[in-house]
Design a protein around this motif. Structure first.
Motif, short mmCIF file in Angstrom:
data_model
loop_
_atom_site.label_atom_id
_atom_site.label_comp_id
_atom_site.label_asym_id
_atom_site.label_seq_id
_atom_site.Cartn_x
_atom_site.Cartn_y
_atom_site.Cartn_z
N ALA A 1 0.81 -1.22 0.00
CA ALA A 1 0.00 0.00 0.00
C ALA A 1 0.85 1.27 0.00
CB ALA A 1 -0.94 0.01 1.21
N GLY A 2 2.11 1.16 0.42
CA GLY A 2 2.99 2.33 0.45
C GLY A 2 3.37 2.78 1.85
N LYS A 3 3.07 1.96 2.87
CA LYS A 3 3.36 2.35 4.25
C LYS A 3 4.86 2.57 4.47
CE LYS A 3 1.57 -1.31 6.18
NZ LYS A 3 1.28 -2.07 4.93
N THR A 4 5.66 1.59 4.06
CA THR A 4 7.10 1.70 4.27
C THR A 4 7.69 2.83 3.43
OG1 THR A 4 7.32 -0.65 4.84
CG2 THR A 4 9.30 0.46 4.07
N THR A 5 7.15 3.04 2.24
CA THR A 5 7.62 4.16 1.41
C THR A 5 7.39 5.49 2.12
OG1 THR A 5 7.21 2.93 -0.64
CG2 THR A 5 7.33 5.34 -0.81
N ALA A 6 6.23 5.63 2.75
CA ALA A 6 5.94 6.86 3.50
C ALA A 6 6.94 7.06 4.63
CB ALA A 6 4.52 6.82 4.05
N VAL A 7 7.25 5.98 5.36
CA VAL A 7 8.23 6.07 6.45
C VAL A 7 9.60 6.45 5.91
CG1 VAL A 7 9.51 4.71 8.16
CG2 VAL A 7 7.03 4.49 8.00
N LYS A 8 10.00 5.85 4.80
CA LYS A 8 11.32 6.14 4.22
C LYS A 8 11.43 7.60 3.78
CE LYS A 8 12.63 1.49 2.66
NZ LYS A 8 12.92 0.64 1.49
N ILE A 9 10.34 8.14 3.23
CA ILE A 9 10.37 9.55 2.83
C ILE A 9 10.48 10.45 4.05
CG2 ILE A 9 8.97 11.41 1.85
CD1 ILE A 9 7.89 9.38 -0.17
N LEU A 10 9.63 10.21 5.04
CA LEU A 10 9.59 11.08 6.22
C LEU A 10 10.85 10.96 7.08
CD1 LEU A 10 5.86 10.52 7.23
CD2 LEU A 10 6.84 12.57 6.18
N SER A 11 11.58 9.86 6.94
CA SER A 11 12.81 9.69 7.71
C SER A 11 14.05 9.98 6.86
CB SER A 11 12.88 8.27 8.29
OG SER A 11 12.84 7.29 7.26
N THR A 12 13.87 10.60 5.71
CA THR A 12 14.93 11.09 4.81
C THR A 12 15.71 9.97 4.12
OG1 THR A 12 16.83 11.26 6.33
CG2 THR A 12 15.22 13.07 6.37
N LEU A 13 15.22 8.74 4.16
CA LEU A 13 15.94 7.64 3.50
C LEU A 13 15.79 7.70 1.98
CD1 LEU A 13 15.14 4.72 5.96
CD2 LEU A 13 17.26 6.04 5.76
N ARG B 1 -4.67 8.45 16.54
CA ARG B 1 -5.30 8.62 15.24
C ARG B 1 -4.77 7.55 14.30
NH1 ARG B 1 -8.46 12.88 14.42
NH2 ARG B 1 -8.35 12.78 12.15
N ILE B 2 -5.63 7.17 13.35
CA ILE B 2 -5.30 6.11 12.41
C ILE B 2 -5.63 6.59 11.01
CG2 ILE B 2 -5.85 3.74 11.67
CD1 ILE B 2 -6.81 3.26 14.60
N ALA B 3 -4.73 6.30 10.07
CA ALA B 3 -5.01 6.55 8.65
C ALA B 3 -4.92 5.22 7.92
CB ALA B 3 -4.03 7.55 8.07
N VAL B 4 -5.86 5.00 7.01
CA VAL B 4 -5.87 3.77 6.21
C VAL B 4 -5.40 4.14 4.81
CG1 VAL B 4 -7.23 1.85 5.33
CG2 VAL B 4 -7.77 2.84 7.56
N LEU B 5 -4.29 3.53 4.40
CA LEU B 5 -3.67 3.80 3.10
C LEU B 5 -4.06 2.69 2.14
CD1 LEU B 5 -1.64 5.71 1.64
CD2 LEU B 5 0.18 4.17 2.42
N ASN B 6 -4.58 3.07 0.98
CA ASN B 6 -4.99 2.08 -0.01
C ASN B 6 -4.78 2.65 -1.41
OD1 ASN B 6 -6.22 -0.52 -0.67
ND2 ASN B 6 -7.91 0.69 -1.48
N ASN B 7 -4.12 1.88 -2.25
CA ASN B 7 -3.85 2.31 -3.62
C ASN B 7 -3.18 3.69 -3.67
OD1 ASN B 7 -4.89 -0.03 -4.84
ND2 ASN B 7 -6.96 0.79 -4.79
N GLY B 8 -2.27 3.92 -2.72
CA GLY B 8 -1.50 5.15 -2.74
C GLY B 8 -2.21 6.37 -2.18
N LYS B 9 -3.44 6.21 -1.71
CA LYS B 9 -4.21 7.33 -1.18
C LYS B 9 -4.67 7.03 0.24
CE LYS B 9 -6.12 8.78 -5.68
NZ LYS B 9 -5.55 10.14 -5.72
N ILE B 10 -4.93 8.08 1.01
CA ILE B 10 -5.53 7.91 2.34
C ILE B 10 -7.03 7.69 2.14
CG2 ILE B 10 -5.97 8.95 4.58
CD1 ILE B 10 -3.05 8.30 4.17
N ALA B 11 -7.49 6.48 2.42
CA ALA B 11 -8.91 6.16 2.24
C ALA B 11 -9.76 6.76 3.35
CB ALA B 11 -9.11 4.65 2.18
N ALA B 12 -9.20 6.86 4.55
CA ALA B 12 -9.93 7.46 5.68
C ALA B 12 -8.93 7.72 6.79
CB ALA B 12 -11.04 6.54 6.17
#
Length: 318
Positions: free
Chosen positions: A42-54, A205-216
């Motif tokens: 879904a892109g969870k790890t990609t989001a972490v890598k971006i936010l942590s400057t990796l 708070r919780i965000a649900v990531l699906n197909n590259g977008k925040i679904a809710a």
């Protein structure tokens, strides 16, 4: 208003023709746990890598710890700690040596490095095993050591990418307690997980990531209200009372064998009061009343099933 530890707007990332993140927005308050849920890929790890400057985003802006991700990545790195899906523990050296190595990487003076290492090993109940090779540690011990190593630099924001994957239930609950203690101490935790109970237990708070977008996005309770399935269950031991209730509650679904009625309900205070008033007025006495609400499993399946995604929530989850 609580300051934001992480603020991102329009983050995008693609690999070739595959879009992994399609313009996501994130807002994480200081001193809270924010959970990012989503299926594999879904892109969870990609989001972490971006936010942590990796890695860098293709588009969008983000501030982490008050620092612009692009303009001042070094300041971001100084403010954060990262524990990835795969342990950073070196199994060939002892737990204590792993800690001292991290202290050296943070340029701590030798005496301070030893003091910090000893304090963290004690805090994470690893003192007895400190002189043993990390390869001899159990999965839970390695995970505790991994987080202890992350804390050597006293980060105020910690990214935990699926930190309890593969752990047994006892070790998982130990990790949950550690995360709660970190937040009590003012640390912000950005958590990715596939364990829905974990998000339910820990996240503000919780965000649900699906197909590259925040679904809710919202609190666990807000997300649970997005999907149908809530009901009140009445159980009877007296068949006459059961039959009377069946006739006076036309929306109820009955089970004649178990003498139970299931009444659709959002389980709000108003709905419950209305039901209880009705039962009192009609003289119906149920032996047991239970309230059932959708759980995060229901939410997850609804939001990540592309054929049945509910209407995008707006103000209710912001």
């Amino acid at each position: 208003m609580t300051d934001l530890a992480i603020a991102a707007n329009g983050l995008r990332k693609s690999y070739g023709d595959k879009t992994v993140l399609d313009g996501i927005d994130l807002a994480v308050a200081e001193g809270t746990v924010f959970a990012l849920l989503g299926p594999n890929g879904a892109g969870k790890t990609t989001a972490v890598k971006i936010l942590s400057t990796l890695i860098t985003a293709d588009a969008g802006q983000a501030r982490v710890g008050g620092h612009d991700l692009t303009a001042n990545p070094q300041a971001v790195r100084a403010a954060i700690g990262v524990t990835g899906q795969f342990s950073a523990v070196d199994g060939l050296i002892t737990g204590e040596e792993n800690m001292l190595l991290m202290a050296d990487l943070h340029h701590l003076p030798k005496p301070e490095g030893r003091r910090v290492a000893a304090e963290l090993l004690e805090r994470f109940d690893l003192t007895a095993a400190a002189k043993k090779p990390a390869s001899t540690y159990s999965g839970g011990m390695k995970r505790r050591l991994d987080i202890a190593m992350t804390l050597v630099g006293s980060p105020r924001i910690i990214f935990l990418d699926e930190p309890t994957t593969g752990l047994d239930p006892r070790s998982r609950h130990t990790m949950w307690q550690i995360i709660r203690e970190l937040v009590t101490g003012g640390v912000t935790v950005f958590l990715t997980t596939q364990y829905l109970e974990e998000a339910d237990q820990l996240a503000d708070r919780i965000a649900v990531l699906n197909n590259g977008k925040i679904a809710a996005e919202g609190t666990a309770e807000q997300l649970k209200r997005l999907v149908p399935g809530g009901h009140v269950r009445l159980r009877f031991t007296d068949p006459t009372a059961y039959r009377t209730a069946t006739h006076t509650l036309p929306t109820a679904t009955g089970d004649n064998e178990s003498l139970t009625l299931q009444i659709p309900s959002g389980a709000t205070q108003h709905e419950l009061r209305t039901l209880l008033d009705h039962l009192h007025t009609t003289g119906i006495e149920a032996d047991e009343l239970t309230v059932h609400t959708p759980d995060l499993d229901d939410v997850f399946f609804a939001l990540t099933d592309t054929a049945h995604i509910p209407h995008q929530p707006t103000e209710a989850t912001r």
